[in-house]
Write an enzyme that holds these catalytic residues in place. Structure first.
Site, PDB file in Angstrom:
ATOM      1  N   ASP A 102      79.502  91.999 -15.644  1.00 12.02           N
ATOM      2  CA  ASP A 102      79.411  91.787 -14.192  1.00 12.02           C
ATOM      3  C   ASP A 102      78.108  92.363 -13.643  1.00 12.02           C
ATOM      4  OD1 ASP A 102      81.861  90.476 -13.993  1.00 12.02           O
ATOM      5  OD2 ASP A 102      82.956  92.363 -13.864  1.00 12.02           O
ATOM      6  N   GLY A 136      85.923  98.055  -9.571  1.00 12.34           N
ATOM      7  CA  GLY A 136      86.940  98.341 -10.564  1.00 12.34           C
ATOM      8  C   GLY A 136      87.183  97.167 -11.494  1.00 12.34           C
ATOM      9  N   ALA A 137      87.994  97.410 -12.513  1.00 13.17           N
ATOM     10  CA  ALA A 137      88.377  96.357 -13.461  1.00 13.17           C
ATOM     11  C   ALA A 137      89.741  95.828 -13.045  1.00 13.17           C
ATOM     12  CB  ALA A 137      88.429  96.916 -14.877  1.00 13.17           C
ATOM     13  N   LYS A 139      79.642  99.475 -12.129  1.00 11.16           N
ATOM     14  CA  LYS A 139      80.889  99.013 -12.746  1.00 11.16           C
ATOM     15  C   LYS A 139      81.250 100.072 -13.790  1.00 11.16           C
ATOM     16  CE  LYS A 139      83.860  95.554 -14.039  1.00 11.16           C
ATOM     17  NZ  LYS A 139      84.547  94.504 -13.290  1.00 11.16           N
TER      18      LYS A 139
END
Length: 221
Positions: free
Chosen positions: A44, A104-105, A35
């Site tokens: 996460d 991804g965010a 991440k």
């Protein structure tokens, strides 16, 4: 080959998809998880580690971690930091031939700084992408817009994976998106109605995921 996992929005199911992939295939494929930018205290990386029970060696450290649970551009600004997008894109490009799930965010157009978006990062890093989409009302618009934006940048979209609860629109939403976009369907998964223990997740949920084992060949040929 690394795979970038993005969604059609926030809280769509990217982390759940990564949890399923890691639980089922990490040991078999030597798959790792990254991440690059984590915002907020609810990590996460830690969440997937706890849910899957996998050793920490399967999880690469976040490139950036910010306290504010917000878009990376704002979370970094609140800490007087700027995400070095050139450095980050070079790093992702350097690992693109490894077997890494890069989460991804948020969605395709989440800003990493004021003038640079997730789509810019994936385009520069030249990593193929999996799009995670909802099955609920509104998903047709959100998913088709995301696919269109990615294709305009010549980003290789490997397909769409749908996650969400059972609802009357679910089947037709999926069919409409796949047919309209002429894109591959990677699978679909019903979200559990409650939070699961690790044992429940591993014993039941993971076994229901990718029952025909198509994803390793599609994503990591």
């Amino acid at each position: 080959m690394s795979i970038f996992v993005t969604g059609t929005g926030t809280d769509i199911g990217k982390t759940f998809f990564c949890s399923l992939m890691m639980a089922k295939y990490a040991e078999e494929l030597g798959l790792k998880y990254l991440k690059p930018i984590q915002t907020g205290a609810d990590s996460d990386r830690v969440k997937i580690m706890n849910l899957t029970g996998l050793n920490e060696s399967y999880f690469l450290k976040n490139y950036y971690t910010f306290e504010l649970p917000a878009s990376p551009h704002l979370a970094s600004e609140m800490e007087n930091t700027t995400v070095d997008t050139d450095e980050l894109s070079r790093h992702l490009f350097s690992i693109k031939d490894a077997k890494i799930l890069v989460e991804g965010a948020g969605g395709v157009y989440v800003p990493l700084n004021r003038y640079y978006f997730t789509a810019d990062l994936v385009e520069q890093a030249k990593i193929p992408l999996v799009l995670v989409a909802s099955t609920e009302l509104g998903t047709i618009n959100h998913t088709l817009l995301s696919i269109d934006a990615l294709r305009k940048r010549d980003i290789k979209v490997l397909g769409v994976y749908f996650i969400g609860p059972e609802n009357p629109l679910r089947s037709d939403n999926i069919r409409t998106i796949i047919e309209a976009a002429e894109i591959g369907l990677l699978g679909t998964f019903l979200l559990p109605e409650r939070k699961l223990s690790r044992k429940e997740f591993l014993d039941k949920v993971v076994k229901e995921f990718d029952p025909d084992r198509i994803l390793p060949d599609l994503l990591f040929p």
